[in-house]
Design a protein around this motif. Structure first.
Motif, PDB file in Angstrom:
ATOM      1  N   ASN A 383       0.833  -1.217   0.000  1.00  0.00           N
ATOM      2  CA  ASN A 383       0.000   0.000   0.000  1.00  0.00           C
ATOM      3  C   ASN A 383       0.857   1.253   0.000  1.00  0.00           C
ATOM      4  O   ASN A 383       0.623   2.185  -0.749  1.00  0.00           O
ATOM      5  CB  ASN A 383      -0.926   0.004   1.219  1.00  0.00           C
ATOM      6  CG  ASN A 383      -2.089  -0.933   1.018  1.00  0.00           C
ATOM      7  OD1 ASN A 383      -2.350  -1.363  -0.109  1.00  0.00           O
ATOM      8  ND2 ASN A 383      -2.768  -1.263   2.106  1.00  0.00           N
ATOM      9  N   ASN A 386       2.492   1.722  -3.317  1.00  0.00           N
ATOM     10  CA  ASN A 386       1.556   2.292  -4.273  1.00  0.00           C
ATOM     11  C   ASN A 386       1.393   3.795  -4.069  1.00  0.00           C
ATOM     12  O   ASN A 386       1.400   4.582  -5.017  1.00  0.00           O
ATOM     13  CB  ASN A 386       0.187   1.623  -4.113  1.00  0.00           C
ATOM     14  CG  ASN A 386       0.037   0.488  -5.089  1.00  0.00           C
ATOM     15  OD1 ASN A 386       0.177   0.682  -6.291  1.00  0.00           O
ATOM     16  ND2 ASN A 386      -0.202  -0.702  -4.575  1.00  0.00           N
ATOM     17  N   LEU A 389       4.522   5.615  -5.044  1.00  0.00           N
ATOM     18  CA  LEU A 389       4.747   5.519  -6.479  1.00  0.00           C
ATOM     19  C   LEU A 389       3.858   6.512  -7.224  1.00  0.00           C
ATOM     20  O   LEU A 389       4.317   7.240  -8.130  1.00  0.00           O
ATOM     21  CB  LEU A 389       4.464   4.093  -6.962  1.00  0.00           C
ATOM     22  CG  LEU A 389       4.900   3.819  -8.397  1.00  0.00           C
ATOM     23  CD1 LEU A 389       6.397   4.030  -8.552  1.00  0.00           C
ATOM     24  CD2 LEU A 389       4.534   2.397  -8.805  1.00  0.00           C
ATOM     25  N   SER A 390       2.575   6.611  -6.822  1.00  0.00           N
ATOM     26  CA  SER A 390       1.725   7.561  -7.544  1.00  0.00           C
ATOM     27  C   SER A 390       2.115   8.995  -7.209  1.00  0.00           C
ATOM     28  O   SER A 390       2.014   9.891  -8.062  1.00  0.00           O
ATOM     29  CB  SER A 390       0.242   7.303  -7.297  1.00  0.00           C
ATOM     30  OG  SER A 390       0.000   7.096  -5.943  1.00  0.00           O
ATOM     31  N   ALA A 393       5.005   9.635  -9.383  1.00  0.00           N
ATOM     32  CA  ALA A 393       4.564   9.782 -10.776  1.00  0.00           C
ATOM     33  C   ALA A 393       3.988  11.173 -11.003  1.00  0.00           C
ATOM     34  O   ALA A 393       4.253  11.816 -12.029  1.00  0.00           O
ATOM     35  CB  ALA A 393       3.525   8.712 -11.110  1.00  0.00           C
ATOM     36  N   ARG A 397       5.380  13.846 -13.543  1.00  0.00           N
ATOM     37  CA  ARG A 397       4.498  14.313 -14.612  1.00  0.00           C
ATOM     38  C   ARG A 397       4.460  15.844 -14.634  1.00  0.00           C
ATOM     39  O   ARG A 397       4.595  16.474 -15.678  1.00  0.00           O
ATOM     40  CB  ARG A 397       3.100  13.752 -14.399  1.00  0.00           C
ATOM     41  CG  ARG A 397       2.107  14.192 -15.460  1.00  0.00           C
ATOM     42  CD  ARG A 397       0.803  13.453 -15.325  1.00  0.00           C
ATOM     43  NE  ARG A 397       0.918  12.079 -15.806  1.00  0.00           N
ATOM     44  CZ  ARG A 397       0.759  10.988 -15.067  1.00  0.00           C
ATOM     45  NH1 ARG A 397       0.493  11.109 -13.769  1.00  0.00           N
ATOM     46  NH2 ARG A 397       0.874   9.801 -15.587  1.00  0.00           N
ATOM     47  N   GLN A 411      -1.945  25.793  -5.740  1.00  0.00           N
ATOM     48  CA  GLN A 411      -2.344  24.529  -5.085  1.00  0.00           C
ATOM     49  C   GLN A 411      -1.681  23.330  -5.760  1.00  0.00           C
ATOM     50  O   GLN A 411      -1.292  22.372  -5.100  1.00  0.00           O
ATOM     51  CB  GLN A 411      -3.863  24.387  -5.052  1.00  0.00           C
ATOM     52  CG  GLN A 411      -4.534  24.276  -6.409  1.00  0.00           C
ATOM     53  CD  GLN A 411      -6.059  24.187  -6.276  1.00  0.00           C
ATOM     54  OE1 GLN A 411      -6.632  24.597  -5.275  1.00  0.00           O
ATOM     55  NE2 GLN A 411      -6.708  23.661  -7.300  1.00  0.00           N
TER      56      GLN A 411
ATOM     57  N   LEU B  20      -5.438  -4.354  -8.577  1.00  0.00           N
ATOM     58  CA  LEU B  20      -5.870  -3.244  -7.724  1.00  0.00           C
ATOM     59  C   LEU B  20      -7.377  -3.278  -7.510  1.00  0.00           C
ATOM     60  O   LEU B  20      -7.874  -3.043  -6.408  1.00  0.00           O
ATOM     61  CB  LEU B  20      -5.457  -1.892  -8.333  1.00  0.00           C
ATOM     62  CG  LEU B  20      -3.963  -1.582  -8.312  1.00  0.00           C
ATOM     63  CD1 LEU B  20      -3.678  -0.292  -9.079  1.00  0.00           C
ATOM     64  CD2 LEU B  20      -3.450  -1.462  -6.871  1.00  0.00           C
ATOM     65  N   HIS B  24      -9.033  -3.470  -3.952  1.00  0.00           N
ATOM     66  CA  HIS B  24      -9.615  -2.255  -3.399  1.00  0.00           C
ATOM     67  C   HIS B  24     -11.041  -1.988  -3.825  1.00  0.00           C
ATOM     68  O   HIS B  24     -11.720  -1.175  -3.192  1.00  0.00           O
ATOM     69  CB  HIS B  24      -8.737  -1.043  -3.755  1.00  0.00           C
ATOM     70  CG  HIS B  24      -7.326  -1.178  -3.259  1.00  0.00           C
ATOM     71  ND1 HIS B  24      -6.990  -1.005  -1.944  1.00  0.00           N
ATOM     72  CD2 HIS B  24      -6.184  -1.502  -3.916  1.00  0.00           C
ATOM     73  CE1 HIS B  24      -5.691  -1.195  -1.813  1.00  0.00           C
ATOM     74  NE2 HIS B  24      -5.175  -1.525  -2.993  1.00  0.00           N
ATOM     75  N   PHE B  83       0.565   9.484 -20.313  1.00  0.00           N
ATOM     76  CA  PHE B  83       1.012  10.873 -20.406  1.00  0.00           C
ATOM     77  C   PHE B  83       0.441  11.374 -21.711  1.00  0.00           C
ATOM     78  O   PHE B  83       1.105  11.403 -22.715  1.00  0.00           O
ATOM     79  CB  PHE B  83       2.544  10.927 -20.403  1.00  0.00           C
ATOM     80  CG  PHE B  83       3.079  12.310 -20.218  1.00  0.00           C
ATOM     81  CD1 PHE B  83       3.125  12.884 -18.955  1.00  0.00           C
ATOM     82  CD2 PHE B  83       3.537  13.055 -21.304  1.00  0.00           C
ATOM     83  CE1 PHE B  83       3.617  14.157 -18.775  1.00  0.00           C
ATOM     84  CE2 PHE B  83       4.028  14.332 -21.119  1.00  0.00           C
ATOM     85  CZ  PHE B  83       4.074  14.885 -19.858  1.00  0.00           C
ATOM     86  N   LYS B 101      -1.478   6.856 -15.057  1.00  0.00           N
ATOM     87  CA  LYS B 101      -0.632   5.723 -14.645  1.00  0.00           C
ATOM     88  C   LYS B 101       0.650   6.258 -14.019  1.00  0.00           C
ATOM     89  O   LYS B 101       1.171   7.274 -14.493  1.00  0.00           O
ATOM     90  CB  LYS B 101      -0.266   4.867 -15.865  1.00  0.00           C
ATOM     91  CG  LYS B 101      -1.454   4.247 -16.569  1.00  0.00           C
ATOM     92  CD  LYS B 101      -0.947   3.541 -17.822  1.00  0.00           C
ATOM     93  CE  LYS B 101      -2.088   3.245 -18.755  1.00  0.00           C
ATOM     94  NZ  LYS B 101      -1.627   2.710 -20.037  1.00  0.00           N
ATOM     95  N   PRO B 102       1.222   5.662 -13.040  1.00  0.00           N
ATOM     96  CA  PRO B 102       0.668   4.502 -12.316  1.00  0.00           C
ATOM     97  C   PRO B 102      -0.555   4.915 -11.492  1.00  0.00           C
ATOM     98  O   PRO B 102      -0.565   6.010 -10.949  1.00  0.00           O
ATOM     99  CB  PRO B 102       1.831   4.073 -11.420  1.00  0.00           C
ATOM    100  CG  PRO B 102       2.649   5.292 -11.225  1.00  0.00           C
ATOM    101  CD  PRO B 102       2.506   6.115 -12.459  1.00  0.00           C
ATOM    102  N   VAL B 103      -1.488   4.022 -11.412  1.00  0.00           N
ATOM    103  CA  VAL B 103      -2.773   4.381 -10.834  1.00  0.00           C
ATOM    104  C   VAL B 103      -2.668   4.565  -9.320  1.00  0.00           C
ATOM    105  O   VAL B 103      -2.077   3.751  -8.610  1.00  0.00           O
ATOM    106  CB  VAL B 103      -3.818   3.295 -11.168  1.00  0.00           C
ATOM    107  CG1 VAL B 103      -5.140   3.595 -10.472  1.00  0.00           C
ATOM    108  CG2 VAL B 103      -4.013   3.231 -12.675  1.00  0.00           C
ATOM    109  N   ASN B 104      -3.225   5.692  -8.869  1.00  0.00           N
ATOM    110  CA  ASN B 104      -3.301   5.961  -7.440  1.00  0.00           C
ATOM    111  C   ASN B 104      -4.563   5.287  -6.913  1.00  0.00           C
ATOM    112  O   ASN B 104      -5.654   5.479  -7.454  1.00  0.00           O
ATOM    113  CB  ASN B 104      -3.378   7.481  -7.241  1.00  0.00           C
ATOM    114  CG  ASN B 104      -3.487   7.867  -5.783  1.00  0.00           C
ATOM    115  OD1 ASN B 104      -4.378   7.401  -5.073  1.00  0.00           O
ATOM    116  ND2 ASN B 104      -2.600   8.736  -5.346  1.00  0.00           N
ATOM    117  N   VAL B 105      -4.416   4.483  -5.865  1.00  0.00           N
ATOM    118  CA  VAL B 105      -5.518   3.663  -5.374  1.00  0.00           C
ATOM    119  C   VAL B 105      -6.714   4.527  -4.973  1.00  0.00           C
ATOM    120  O   VAL B 105      -7.859   4.217  -5.310  1.00  0.00           O
ATOM    121  CB  VAL B 105      -5.046   2.796  -4.180  1.00  0.00           C
ATOM    122  CG1 VAL B 105      -6.223   2.054  -3.583  1.00  0.00           C
ATOM    123  CG2 VAL B 105      -3.978   1.816  -4.644  1.00  0.00           C
TER     124      VAL B 105
END
Lengths: 546, 244
Positions: A383, A386, A389-390, A393, A397, A411, B20, B24, B83, B101-105
């Motif tokens: 968890n 994850n 990682l997001s 990302a 980005r 913000q 996922l 979830h 992207f 991506k990567p997907v946020n839960v």
């Protein structure tokens, strides 16, 4: 009662620059016009003693004497009643008129008397003019002129001539003295040749050689004229030629002139010998000339003649000024164009540079963050892995997107920086506190993306990374009047800000601030001591929009 | 129970998303997966899903091509993109959700919830926009408020005004619509349609500007009479954009 006398002064001098006018009697005549009665004075040259301003005489104050000087030898004085002339053909000379109406019928010739005294000798008798001998005066086409005096004057001889009415009323008194003339060359005239097709020798043949003898003849008329400094500045046509003729000198045996011509292409100031004329073969447009002439044996006395050639239209001042103005305007336009293009190029360059600087997340951080996430995965903390990682990302980005955006909402920036700090906390486990002034409208205010990121990175790397859980970073976004303040504090061991120039983060941020400061003021201030460091990033007047 | 299909050209992403969802979003059952648009169309026809996770950028046909190829869309969609600058504006215009991506839960959970409870006809509008292509005057934009999502013609919007995270839309007919999306998002979306963000808090439709007023401060006067301020640092840009 003061009477007014009008002086009419008609000079023969015009013929100086034109063809010489030859008076048969070689005389220059001065007329005293007393209503219908003319008293004529003939001499080669006669002038009031005060130059061209002749002494007027006043019939009401006959004690005053008018003084004249003459340079000619021969003097002829006569009187004529104008009514007796059949027709007035040629009366040229100086006219002295008494036009006061009260004195009309004051000077009938039959009631005039004259008395002439030479060189102060005892006065002679008063003579009735009408009893004087008469003669035919060809100069004024008079059948009956009364002969008052014909005499030869030596230098410094003087004449005193008195007039009165036969009832004893005194009239005018004239005093005349002969003066010596200077040995200055006297310009008789010039020949101007505008025919540019004709060559010089043809001009010499047609003009110079033919007219020169007549000039020499004319010289007789000017025999006793004093040479003057010629104040007139004659104009000639461009590319024409001109010849100047000089009078044969009166008392000089060696008839040799010397001249020097200055102006145009003539620069030589030495004197050159010539005969009685000077030829200027080709006159240049726009040039101003000066011709000095003297006799070889009297080098101190020279006469000067000025002449010029009007400039061509393109040589005139207004044209040059116009051209100059045009050149300046065109130059200014080109300069502005150049400045505009340069500015535009620099703007492009600046944008490119900003964009290139945007995307630079420290590679060290990127791979360490990936390593931390890998650690979480291998530790089965899926968890958390994850979540980070997001976060990573999103940071990556936005870092990449920032290449196309100069500013992003505050913000979004806060989310970026929070993402970043969370990842660093994952690595170093320090304490972190974020405060955002609630007055700030974070959805509306826009700031350059990730400008503060390298500063936070420094706070982590140099401030708290070594302290672990004891490390503390305080990140505050404050409103100070119209300024926005990013305050980043750590409780690390500090550093000397003046020696921190090589730090990647600070340099990068400073470079970007430099680029932004073309538009708005952003300042960076670092305070550091052994108990911690505070970095202040101030966006000056950032909230001032209207 | 929600039957879902995942369409993504990357097999790893398909598997990841499937995991996922299993972990979830237990109410979702993945009934099929596909790695290209054509297979995806076949799967949709076969399984009649409630929900489709759709990648936009795929080799060959894109996710949008897939949508346009279907005669009727009677399922919900969650877009998933890596992207992707290309597809996002249309999706945003329809106020539809998309995942990065990567997907946020957390985002995944939210998107699923939103999709299955959606009552609006966002999908039809997205398809309409995709069909209309560059015929911008026909485009409508989704304005989601708490109780409903309004779809308004972009050409009817006079201006937008922001108050922090809320944006008010002033329509040609005098209506005011308030949405809880920041003005920054709309500045990007409407920029293509002849709108100018002349001030931090204002976006205006160029077509409704009556004049540029320079007396007593620099502002734009709208045809309806409102005076819209222009930021000092945007004066030149606004002048240029207005062709003044």
């Amino acid at each position: 009662m003061r009477k007014t006398l009008y002086l009419l002064n008609i000079l023969l001098l015009l013929c100086l620059v034109a063809k010489p006018q030859i008076n048969q009697k070689n005389k220059f005549i001065t007329f005293f016009v007393l209503d219908k009665t003319y008293i004529t004075f003939s001499n080669n040259y006669m002038r009031g003693n005060d130059g061209h301003k002749y002494n007027p005489y006043f019939p009401s104050s006959p004690d005053e004497t008018s003084h004249y000087m003459v340079t000619g030898e021969e003097v002829l004085i006569s009187a004529v009643e104008i009514d007796t002339l059949a027709k007035v053909k040629s009366m040229s000379g100086n006219f002295h008129l008494d036009t006061v109406p009260a004195h009309r019928q004051f000077y009938p010739l039959r009631s005039l008397q004259v008395r002439i005294t030479k060189n102060g000798a005892p006065a002679g008798k008063w003579l009735d003019i009408i009893k004087m001998p008469t003669f035919k005066d060809t100069a004024i086409v008079s059948e009956t002129s009364y002969w008052l005096l014909k005499d030869s004057l030596k230098v410094n001889d003087s004449l005193f001539i008195e007039f009165r009415r036969n009832d004893g009323v005194a009239l005018m008194k004239l005093h005349i003295r002969r003066k010596a003339i200077e040995k200055r060359p006297f310009l008789m005239g010039s020949a101007h040749d505008t025919s540019t097709s004709r060559d010089e020798s043809a001009f010499m043949q047609a003009q110079l050689l033919k007219t020169y003898p007549s000039f020499k003849q004319g010289a007789a008329f000017y025999t006793d004229w004093p040479a003057r400094i010629d104040k007139l500045d004659h104009a000639y046509m461009p590319n024409s030629r001109v010849a100047f003729y000089f009078r044969e000198p009166p008392d000089v045996t060696d008839f040799t002139f010397q001249y020097r011509l200055l102006g145009g292409r003539y620069k030589d100031t030495s004197w050159k010998n010539t005969r009685g004329y000077v030829l200027v073969p080709s006159l240049q447009a726009g040039a101003k000339y000066r011709l000095d002439v003297r006799y070889k044996d009297a080098p101190a006395l020279w006469s000067t003649h000025l002449f010029h050639v009007p400039p061509y239209w393109y040589q005139t001042l207004w044209f040059k000024t116009g051209i100059g103005a045009c050149v300046i305007i065109v130059g200014l336009f080109l300069f502005l164009l150049w400045a505009y293009l340069k500015n535009k190029r620099q703007e492009e360059k600046r944008k490119l540079k900003i964009q290139s600087l945007y995307a630079q997340l420290n590679p060290h951080f990127v791979f360490n963050a990936l390593g931390s996430i890998q650690g979480l995965m291998n530790d089965q903390q899926l968890n958390k892995a994850n979540q980070y990682l997001s976060g990573f990302a999103q940071l990556l980005r936005n870092s990449m997107l920032s290449t196309t955006k100069e500013t992003i909402p505050l913000q979004t920036e806060l989310k970026n920086l929070d993402n970043y700090i969370q990842l660093e906390i994952l690595r170093f486990n320090f304490q972190y506190e974020l405060y955002v002034d609630p007055e700030l409208q974070t959805a509306i205010i826009e700031v350059p993306p990730l400008l503060a990121q390298p500063l936070i990175e420094n706070a982590v790397k140099h401030g708290v990374s070594a302290k672990g859980a004891a490390g503390q970073i305080k990140f505050q976004i404050l409103k100070d009047k119209q300024d926005i303040l990013f305050s980043i504090s750590d409780n690390g061991s500090g550093f000397d800000p003046s020696k921190a120039v090589d730090r990647h983060g600070i340099k990068l941020t400073k470079d970007r601030i430099e680029l932004y400061n073309k538009h708005r003021r952003i300042t960076l201030d670092i305070q550091s001591n052994t108990t911690g460091t505070t970095v202040l990033l101030r966006y000056k007047n950032w909230l001032e929009h209207d | 129970m929600i039957n879902a299909i995942i369409i993504d050209d990357e097999q790893h992403n398909v598997i990841n998303l499937q995991r996922l969802l299993e972990q979830h979003c237990k109410e979702v059952t993945v009934v099929a997966t596909a790695t290209n648009a054509d297979d995806g169309i076949a799967m949709i026809r076969q399984h009649q899903p409630n929900l489709v996770f759709l990648d936009i950028q795929m080799p060959g046909k894109t996710g949008f091509d897939l949508l346009l190829a279907l005669p009727k869309i009677d399922f919900e969609i969650v877009f998933v993109t890596a992207f992707d600058q290309y597809g996002i504006p249309a999706v945003k215009f329809s106020a539809m959700d998309y995942l990065m991506k990567p997907v946020n839960v957390e985002e995944l959970k939210g998107a699923v919830q939103k999709a299955i409870s959606r009552k609006s006809n966002s999908m039809e509008h997205l398809v309409a926009i995709l069909k209309q292509g560059t015929q911008r005057h026909e485009h409508r934009i989704a304005l989601p408020s708490a109780k409903e999502t309004r779809f308004v013609y972009v050409k009817d919007i006079v201006r937008c005004e922001s108050s922090n995270s809320y944006t008010s839309f002033f329509m040609q007919d005098g209506e005011k619509i308030v949405v809880s999306v920041s003005i920054y998002e709309y500045a990007e979306m409407l920029g293509e349609y002849g709108f100018l963000r002349c001030h931090q808090s204002h976006i205006i439709n160029k077509l409704f500007v009556r004049s540029i007023v320079k007396e007593g401060g620099f502002y734009l006067q709208m045809k309806g009479g409102e005076k819209i301020p222009v930021s000092r640092d945007k004066k030149d840009w606004v002048k240029k954009e207005m062709g003044a």
